[in-house]
Design a protein around this motif. Structure first.
Motif, mmCIF file in Angstrom:
data_model
loop_
_atom_site.group_PDB
_atom_site.id
_atom_site.type_symbol
_atom_site.label_atom_id
_atom_site.label_comp_id
_atom_site.label_asym_id
_atom_site.label_seq_id
_atom_site.Cartn_x
_atom_site.Cartn_y
_atom_site.Cartn_z
ATOM 1 N N THR A 140 31.725 39.275 51.802
ATOM 2 C CA THR A 140 33.071 39.848 51.853
ATOM 3 C C THR A 140 33.263 41.068 50.961
ATOM 4 O OG1 THR A 140 33.997 37.667 52.316
ATOM 5 C CG2 THR A 140 35.514 39.291 51.455
ATOM 6 N N LEU A 141 32.652 41.087 49.779
ATOM 7 C CA LEU A 141 32.985 42.128 48.798
ATOM 8 C C LEU A 141 32.841 43.536 49.376
ATOM 9 C CD1 LEU A 141 31.306 40.748 45.523
ATOM 10 C CD2 LEU A 141 33.596 40.287 46.445
ATOM 11 N N CYS A 142 31.847 43.735 50.246
ATOM 12 C CA CYS A 142 31.583 45.090 50.761
ATOM 13 C C CYS A 142 32.763 45.647 51.575
ATOM 14 C CB CYS A 142 30.290 45.128 51.566
ATOM 15 S SG CYS A 142 30.253 43.945 52.905
ATOM 16 N N VAL A 143 33.616 44.775 52.112
ATOM 17 C CA VAL A 143 34.718 45.269 52.958
ATOM 18 C C VAL A 143 36.057 45.334 52.215
ATOM 19 C CG1 VAL A 143 33.601 44.470 55.085
ATOM 20 C CG2 VAL A 143 35.270 42.988 53.959
ATOM 21 N N MET A 144 36.055 45.047 50.905
ATOM 22 C CA MET A 144 37.317 45.058 50.159
ATOM 23 C C MET A 144 37.569 46.448 49.583
ATOM 24 S SD MET A 144 37.132 41.322 48.433
ATOM 25 C CE MET A 144 38.340 40.228 49.173
ATOM 26 N N ARG A 145 38.626 47.101 50.067
ATOM 27 C CA ARG A 145 38.839 48.513 49.724
ATOM 28 C C ARG A 145 39.009 48.699 48.211
ATOM 29 N NH1 ARG A 145 42.715 52.066 48.937
ATOM 30 N NH2 ARG A 145 44.348 50.483 49.105
ATOM 31 N N ASP A 146 39.986 47.996 47.608
ATOM 32 C CA ASP A 146 40.176 48.082 46.153
ATOM 33 C C ASP A 146 39.280 47.015 45.514
ATOM 34 O OD1 ASP A 146 40.922 48.052 43.529
ATOM 35 O OD2 ASP A 146 43.049 47.635 43.892
ATOM 36 N N ILE A 147 38.014 47.325 45.416
ATOM 37 C CA ILE A 147 37.053 46.289 45.025
ATOM 38 C C ILE A 147 37.270 45.822 43.588
ATOM 39 C CG2 ILE A 147 35.246 48.025 44.529
ATOM 40 C CD1 ILE A 147 34.803 44.377 45.760
ATOM 41 N N GLU A 148 37.554 46.743 42.675
ATOM 42 C CA GLU A 148 37.748 46.292 41.282
ATOM 43 C C GLU A 148 38.986 45.420 41.157
ATOM 44 O OE1 GLU A 148 35.951 49.990 38.838
ATOM 45 O OE2 GLU A 148 36.996 48.460 37.678
ATOM 46 N N GLY A 149 40.049 45.808 41.882
ATOM 47 C CA GLY A 149 41.265 44.998 41.882
ATOM 48 C C GLY A 149 40.975 43.598 42.416
ATOM 49 N N CYS A 150 40.206 43.513 43.494
ATOM 50 C CA CYS A 150 39.881 42.203 44.089
ATOM 51 C C CYS A 150 39.043 41.364 43.125
ATOM 52 C CB CYS A 150 39.133 42.384 45.413
ATOM 53 S SG CYS A 150 40.216 42.902 46.765
ATOM 54 N N LEU A 151 38.086 41.970 42.450
ATOM 55 C CA LEU A 151 37.244 41.206 41.518
ATOM 56 C C LEU A 151 38.088 40.662 40.367
ATOM 57 C CD1 LEU A 151 33.999 43.417 41.335
ATOM 58 C CD2 LEU A 151 34.343 41.336 42.660
ATOM 59 N N ARG A 152 39.013 41.494 39.856
ATOM 60 C CA ARG A 152 39.873 41.045 38.741
ATOM 61 C C ARG A 152 40.772 39.884 39.175
ATOM 62 N NH1 ARG A 152 39.127 44.999 34.963
ATOM 63 N NH2 ARG A 152 38.788 47.041 35.918
ATOM 64 N N GLN A 153 41.323 39.998 40.389
ATOM 65 C CA GLN A 153 42.214 38.942 40.887
ATOM 66 C C GLN A 153 41.427 37.655 41.161
ATOM 67 O OE1 GLN A 153 45.536 38.891 41.339
ATOM 68 N NE2 GLN A 153 45.839 40.956 40.557
ATOM 69 N N ALA A 154 40.204 37.805 41.627
ATOM 70 C CA ALA A 154 39.380 36.616 41.884
ATOM 71 C C ALA A 154 39.213 35.836 40.584
ATOM 72 C CB ALA A 154 38.028 37.028 42.463
ATOM 73 N N LEU A 155 39.002 36.562 39.490
ATOM 74 C CA LEU A 155 38.835 35.890 38.187
ATOM 75 C C LEU A 155 40.164 35.265 37.737
ATOM 76 C CD1 LEU A 155 36.937 35.284 35.837
ATOM 77 C CD2 LEU A 155 37.688 37.422 34.781
ATOM 78 N N ARG A 156 41.260 35.966 37.982
ATOM 79 C CA ARG A 156 42.579 35.459 37.564
ATOM 80 C C ARG A 156 42.879 34.102 38.194
ATOM 81 N NH1 ARG A 156 47.360 35.057 39.811
ATOM 82 N NH2 ARG A 156 46.842 36.270 41.663
ATOM 83 N N VAL A 157 42.495 33.903 39.463
ATOM 84 C CA VAL A 157 42.926 32.674 40.160
ATOM 85 C C VAL A 157 42.012 31.480 39.885
ATOM 86 C CG1 VAL A 157 44.086 34.029 41.933
ATOM 87 C CG2 VAL A 157 41.789 33.125 42.402
ATOM 88 N N VAL A 158 40.817 31.704 39.299
ATOM 89 C CA VAL A 158 39.985 30.530 38.986
ATOM 90 C C VAL A 158 40.362 29.990 37.600
ATOM 91 C CG1 VAL A 158 38.041 31.156 40.490
ATOM 92 C CG2 VAL A 158 37.962 31.775 38.074
ATOM 93 N N LYS A 159 40.224 28.661 37.475
ATOM 94 C CA LYS A 159 40.564 27.995 36.220
ATOM 95 C C LYS A 159 39.553 28.384 35.143
ATOM 96 C CE LYS A 159 41.957 23.712 38.581
ATOM 97 N NZ LYS A 159 41.579 22.298 38.794
ATOM 98 N N PRO A 160 39.896 28.241 33.869
ATOM 99 C CA PRO A 160 38.868 28.365 32.828
ATOM 100 C C PRO A 160 37.745 27.361 33.131
ATOM 101 C CG PRO A 160 41.058 28.315 31.862
ATOM 102 C CD PRO A 160 41.244 28.011 33.326
ATOM 103 N N GLY A 161 36.514 27.824 33.087
ATOM 104 C CA GLY A 161 35.376 26.975 33.447
ATOM 105 C C GLY A 161 35.082 26.980 34.942
#
Ligand SMILES: C[S@@+](CC[C@H](N)C(=O)[O-])C[C@H]1O[C@@H](n2cnc3c(N)ncnc32)[C@H](O)[C@@H]1O
Length: 249
Positions: A140-161
């Motif tokens: 999926t990552l290759c098709v995400m236009r704002d890739i840095e934004g998507c990576l940051r949000q992916a980290l935001r939604v996962v729990k610590p650990g």
């Protein structure tokens, strides 16, 4: 007589030959005299691939070999509350003890049970913080236009650990019907991961070789290759890049 004298000198012979053969014949001569292999193209000599759809109508696209192996190796982490891009297909196939099988997509229509209809990069008000044990982003990552934004949000939604398990296409055809932005090597993804996932445990790997890359480009499928051909990795020919990220506790 002058020509014969020139022939006695190696470089003069080469110049004499160069002026009398076509460039293609010259390459053939080099192969014969220096022992380089000569290709037998057969029906690989083509400007259109065997498939326009990654080989799906023939079998399983080559890059899926690396994707499935990556998910299989991380099965133990696909558990609890799991979020997946597009639909929970890989969550259900590789997960265990699932308490949520949610999905997110920027576009409606592909999956009727979609949980969040949003651009992941703009999902602050849509997907709660720290709410998933695992986030799957297969191919999926290759098709995400704002890739840095998507990576940051992916980290935001996962729990610590919690973990992000993502893969991205490298030497495979572009999607064609929609923009395909980031066919990066592992080195490229490491750069982006360092910016978007500071302080996390990150592992980025790439897999493939010139044969699997050629097969993928031509729309041939993994069933047409042998396990040893698929498993051999040559760092110059990444077919798929895999990313593991674990958010600190
Ligand atoms: C190529 S599919 C990959 C997932 C698919 N399940 C697979 O196994 O190949 C990419 C999906 O990501 C979605 N997508 C692309 N950009 C997105 C974004 N910024 N936010 C959320 N979803 C996005 C697309 O609409 C598409 O459904």
């Amino acid at each position: 007589m002058a020509e014969l004298t020139a022939l006695e000198d190696g470089s003069a012979v080469r110049r004499w030959i160069k002026h009398r053969v076509t460039p293609r014949q010259l390459v053939w001569l080099r192969c014969v005299t220096r022992g380089f292999p000569w290709p037998r193209w057969g029906n690989l000599r083509r400007t259109r691939p065997f498939s326009d759809n990654f080989g799906f109508e023939r079998g399983t696209p080559v890059d899926r070999f690396y994707l499935h192996r990556f998910l299989d190796q991380h099965r133990h982490l696909i558990t609890g509350r799991v979020l997946e891009i597009q639909l929970p297909g890989y969550t259900n196939r590789y997960g265990h003890d699932l308490t949520a099988t949610d999905s997110v997509d920027i576009a409606a229509g592909t999956y009727a049970g979609l949980t969040y209809l949003t651009d992941l990069a703009q999902s602050d008000q849509v997907i709660p913080d720290a709410s998933y044990d695992c986030f799957l982003l297969p191919n999926t990552l290759c098709v995400m236009r704002d890739i840095e934004g998507c990576l940051r949000q992916a980290l935001r939604v996962v729990k610590p650990g919690g973990v992000i398990l993502a893969t991205s296409a490298a030497l495979v055809p572009l999607t064609g019907d929609s923009p395909d932005y980031w066919h990066l090597s592992a080195a490229g993804w490491r750069e982006l991961a360092a910016r978007a996932w500071p302080g996390c445990e990150v592992r980025v790997e790439q897999h493939g070789n010139c044969l699997t890359a050629t097969a993928a480009m031509l729309g041939l499928v993994l069933e047409e290759l042998s396990p040893s051909e698929l498993e051999y990795d040559d760092p110059r020919f990444p077919v798929l890049v895999t990313l593991y990220c674990r958010r600190p506790e």
